[in-house]
Design a protein around this motif. Structure first.
Motif, PDB file in Angstrom:
ATOM      1  N   PHE A  60      -0.494   4.247   3.342  1.00 54.84           N
ATOM      2  CA  PHE A  60      -1.926   4.301   3.067  1.00 54.84           C
ATOM      3  C   PHE A  60      -2.175   4.030   1.583  1.00 54.84           C
ATOM      4  N   GLN A  61      -3.339   3.482   1.294  1.00 57.76           N
ATOM      5  CA  GLN A  61      -3.735   3.218  -0.089  1.00 57.76           C
ATOM      6  C   GLN A  61      -4.479   4.431  -0.613  1.00 57.76           C
ATOM      7  N   TYR A  62      -4.044   4.941  -1.761  1.00 61.48           N
ATOM      8  CA  TYR A  62      -4.687   6.134  -2.315  1.00 61.48           C
ATOM      9  C   TYR A  62      -5.529   5.843  -3.559  1.00 61.48           C
ATOM     10  N   GLY A  63      -5.601   4.593  -3.948  1.00 59.03           N
ATOM     11  CA  GLY A  63      -6.423   4.264  -5.104  1.00 59.03           C
ATOM     12  C   GLY A  63      -6.163   2.858  -5.588  1.00 59.03           C
ATOM     13  N   ARG A  64      -6.833   2.500  -6.660  1.00 58.17           N
ATOM     14  CA  ARG A  64      -6.639   1.197  -7.294  1.00 58.17           C
ATOM     15  C   ARG A  64      -6.787   1.367  -8.800  1.00 58.17           C
ATOM     16  N   LEU A  65      -5.811   0.850  -9.518  1.00 55.01           N
ATOM     17  CA  LEU A  65      -5.898   0.799 -10.973  1.00 55.01           C
ATOM     18  C   LEU A  65      -6.584  -0.495 -11.375  1.00 55.01           C
ATOM     19  N   ASP A  66      -7.673  -0.385 -12.112  1.00 57.95           N
ATOM     20  CA  ASP A  66      -8.419  -1.568 -12.534  1.00 57.95           C
ATOM     21  C   ASP A  66      -8.485  -1.605 -14.050  1.00 57.95           C
ATOM     22  N   TYR A  67      -7.760  -2.556 -14.639  1.00 57.02           N
ATOM     23  CA  TYR A  67      -7.739  -2.704 -16.088  1.00 57.02           C
ATOM     24  C   TYR A  67      -8.464  -3.970 -16.529  1.00 57.02           C
ATOM     25  N   GLY A  68      -9.522  -4.329 -15.777  1.00 57.19           N
ATOM     26  CA  GLY A  68     -10.321  -5.484 -16.135  1.00 57.19           C
ATOM     27  C   GLY A  68     -10.971  -5.365 -17.503  1.00 57.19           C
ATOM     28  N   ARG A  69     -11.315  -4.162 -17.914  1.00 60.35           N
ATOM     29  CA  ARG A  69     -11.937  -3.953 -19.236  1.00 60.35           C
ATOM     30  C   ARG A  69     -11.008  -4.348 -20.373  1.00 60.35           C
ATOM     31  N   LEU A  70      -9.692  -4.433 -20.075  1.00 56.46           N
ATOM     32  CA  LEU A  70      -8.710  -4.832 -21.082  1.00 56.46           C
ATOM     33  C   LEU A  70      -8.237  -6.269 -20.871  1.00 56.46           C
ATOM     34  N   GLY A  71      -8.911  -6.975 -19.978  1.00 58.87           N
ATOM     35  CA  GLY A  71      -8.504  -8.339 -19.702  1.00 58.87           C
ATOM     36  C   GLY A  71      -7.297  -8.447 -18.798  1.00 58.87           C
ATOM     37  N   LEU A  72      -6.987  -7.360 -18.083  1.00 57.62           N
ATOM     38  CA  LEU A  72      -5.840  -7.334 -17.186  1.00 57.62           C
ATOM     39  C   LEU A  72      -6.326  -7.280 -15.743  1.00 57.62           C
ATOM     40  N   GLY A  73      -5.395  -7.295 -14.813  1.00 57.65           N
ATOM     41  CA  GLY A  73      -5.739  -7.269 -13.402  1.00 57.65           C
ATOM     42  C   GLY A  73      -5.890  -5.864 -12.856  1.00 57.65           C
ATOM     43  N   SER A  74      -5.874  -5.787 -11.536  1.00 57.81           N
ATOM     44  CA  SER A  74      -5.952  -4.498 -10.859  1.00 57.81           C
ATOM     45  C   SER A  74      -4.773  -4.362  -9.911  1.00 57.81           C
ATOM     46  N   TYR A  75      -4.452  -3.122  -9.576  1.00 60.70           N
ATOM     47  CA  TYR A  75      -3.263  -2.835  -8.785  1.00 60.70           C
ATOM     48  C   TYR A  75      -3.600  -1.835  -7.685  1.00 60.70           C
ATOM     49  N   PRO A  76      -3.418  -2.200  -6.417  1.00 57.96           N
ATOM     50  CA  PRO A  76      -3.571  -1.210  -5.348  1.00 57.96           C
ATOM     51  C   PRO A  76      -2.396  -0.230  -5.374  1.00 57.96           C
ATOM     52  N   LEU A  77      -2.696   1.021  -5.141  1.00 60.59           N
ATOM     53  CA  LEU A  77      -1.686   2.077  -5.171  1.00 60.59           C
ATOM     54  C   LEU A  77      -1.438   2.576  -3.753  1.00 60.59           C
ATOM     55  N   TYR A  78      -0.180   2.592  -3.344  1.00 64.58           N
ATOM     56  CA  TYR A  78       0.165   2.982  -1.984  1.00 64.58           C
ATOM     57  C   TYR A  78       1.119   4.174  -1.977  1.00 64.58           C
ATOM     58  N   ALA A  79       0.952   4.985  -0.941  1.00 59.92           N
ATOM     59  CA  ALA A  79       1.850   6.093  -0.679  1.00 59.92           C
ATOM     60  C   ALA A  79       2.264   6.045   0.783  1.00 59.92           C
ATOM     61  N   VAL A  80       3.308   6.791   1.098  1.00 63.28           N
ATOM     62  CA  VAL A  80       3.814   6.893   2.462  1.00 63.28           C
ATOM     63  C   VAL A  80       3.877   8.368   2.828  1.00 63.28           C
ATOM     64  N   ARG A  81       3.420   8.705   4.023  1.00 64.34           N
ATOM     65  CA  ARG A  81       3.501  10.096   4.478  1.00 64.34           C
ATOM     66  C   ARG A  81       4.013  10.131   5.915  1.00 64.34           C
ATOM     67  N   SER A  82       4.397  11.307   6.341  1.00 63.08           N
ATOM     68  CA  SER A  82       4.832  11.497   7.720  1.00 63.08           C
ATOM     69  C   SER A  82       3.690  11.178   8.667  1.00 63.08           C
ATOM     70  N   ARG A  83       3.977  10.377   9.677  1.00 64.09           N
ATOM     71  CA  ARG A  83       2.950  10.015  10.650  1.00 64.09           C
ATOM     72  C   ARG A  83       2.508  11.250  11.442  1.00 64.09           C
ATOM     73  N   ALA A  84       3.465  12.099  11.796  1.00 62.35           N
ATOM     74  CA  ALA A  84       3.153  13.333  12.537  1.00 62.35           C
ATOM     75  C   ALA A  84       3.163  14.500  11.550  1.00 62.35           C
ATOM     76  N   TRP A  85       2.074  14.679  10.840  1.00 64.05           N
ATOM     77  CA  TRP A  85       1.944  15.747   9.829  1.00 64.05           C
ATOM     78  C   TRP A  85       1.596  17.048  10.548  1.00 64.05           C
ATOM     79  N   LYS A  86       2.423  18.061  10.365  1.00 64.71           N
ATOM     80  CA  LYS A  86       2.238  19.328  11.084  1.00 64.71           C
ATOM     81  C   LYS A  86       2.036  20.459  10.088  1.00 64.71           C
ATOM     82  N   ALA A  87       0.989  21.252  10.316  1.00 66.79           N
ATOM     83  CA  ALA A  87       0.578  22.270   9.347  1.00 66.79           C
ATOM     84  C   ALA A  87       1.643  23.327   9.108  1.00 66.79           C
ATOM     85  N   ASP A  88       2.535  23.558  10.059  1.00 67.88           N
ATOM     86  CA  ASP A  88       3.516  24.634   9.918  1.00 67.88           C
ATOM     87  C   ASP A  88       4.816  24.169   9.264  1.00 67.88           C
ATOM     88  N   ARG A  89       4.874  22.920   8.834  1.00 71.20           N
ATOM     89  CA  ARG A  89       6.112  22.405   8.241  1.00 71.20           C
ATOM     90  C   ARG A  89       6.063  22.435   6.715  1.00 71.20           C
TER      91      ARG A  89
END
Length: 317
Positions: A60-89
């Motif tokens: 899943f994408q959790y954000g985007r770094l945008d450095y356009g104000r500095l004349g640079l590009g932007s970068y999508p930020l991704y993370a990975v988590r357990s598909r079966a997330w269980k509250a007791d684990r």
């Protein structure tokens, strides 16, 4: 064994700024102009993530770094988590690439995802992996972000570093609770040749030189050291690569040795990534990629061995 000199070498002043005077906007702009892409975040980090995930993993994408104000590009930020997330684990957080130039932190995380994620997700844990927190730093082989800020000193409320702020928000959005946090780093010769002198110049202070240790070590949290946990990780990594020895003063990078291969830092006070949660068990790896006896593959294996040993320890705790 270390190839780093044991006494501070004579080095010229850093080429930006006036010694003893902190940088202003002009000096930071001059520093930024020197930074050029040397590798591709899209090809080396995002492409492997998008190619094929383990069955138990969700990207899943959790954000985007945008450095356009500095004349640079932007970068999508991704993370990975357990598909079966269980509250007791138990919840396990793994972070890499807080310092983008520390290559095995990123690639060790990606390789662990490929080879180990499913086994641990199926067994007992909720897993959350942020493999490359600082993609601009990864591309430019840099410790800082484009604002000349070290993201690994900005994990705090109202953080001025978007890399740190977005990572903290990602963890909070996944419930906030963390039982184990492993933060993957390296200590390199460039810490003395480039990044340490740059920091001193930026801050208008003298460079605090330390010999770079040859080998792997861990940084525990002063508030949560858990020596038995750190010892178990060192024992596991010792089977993969060599452990750093202290210097003649019994220190590693200026800090007193607590046990073989382990020093402590006050992680929350310093704004370190390892201090951003209340995890019972927390550690920061430090791999030495410039060792004449450690290959890039070995450095990645040391990172992977640490994560797996930490999970094994948590399972027994």
């Amino acid at each position: 064994m270390s190839t780093s000199p044991s006494t501070p070498p004579s080095t010229p002043p850093y080429p930006i700024g006036t010694p003893g005077t902190p940088w202003g906007a002009a000096e930071k702009a001059a520093w930024l102009a020197r930074q050029k892409p040397q590798r591709s975040y899209a090809e080396e980090v995002l492409a492997p993530l998008m190619a094929k995930l383990p069955a138990q993993a969700e990207l899943f994408q959790y954000g985007r770094l945008d450095y356009g104000r500095l004349g640079l590009g932007s970068y999508p930020l991704y993370a990975v988590r357990s598909r079966a997330w269980k509250a007791d684990r138990p919840v396990v957080l793994v972070t890499g690439g807080v310092h983008g130039y520390e290559t095995s932190g990123v690639h060790g995380a990606l390789q662990w995802l490929t080879h180990e994620f499913d086994r641990h997700a199926e067994a007992a844990f909720n897993l959350l992996l942020l493999p490359c927190i600082s993609p601009w730093g990864y591309e430019t082989v840099n410790r800082w972000n484009p604002d000349a800020l070290d993201p690994n000193r900005q994990f705090k409320q109202d953080s001025p570093a978007a890399e740190s702020a977005l990572a903290m928000a990602c963890v909070a959005a996944c419930g906030g609770r963390v039982d184990l946090h492993v933060d993957l780093h390296e200590t390199t010769d460039t810490d003395n040749s480039e990044f340490g002198p740059a920091k001193a110049a930026r801050d208008g202070v003298a460079f605090d030189w330390h010999a770079i240790p040859d080998g792997f070590y861990l940084v525990a949290d002063t508030e949560r050291p858990v020596p038995e946990f750190q010892r178990a990780l060192i024992a596991a990594v010792r089977r993969v690569t060599h452990i750093a020895a202290p210097d003649a003063q019994g220190r590693i990078i200026g800090e007193p040795l607590q046990q073989a291969g382990v020093i402590n830092y006050a992680k929350r006070a310093l704004g370190l990534c390892g201090g951003m949660t209340d995890a019972r068990f927390v550690t920061t790896t430090e791999v030495y990629p410039d060792s004449p006896t450690a290959s890039p593959a070995e450095c990645n294996q040391a990172q992977m061995a640490t994560i797996t040993a930490a999970l094994d320890y948590l399972r027994r705790a």
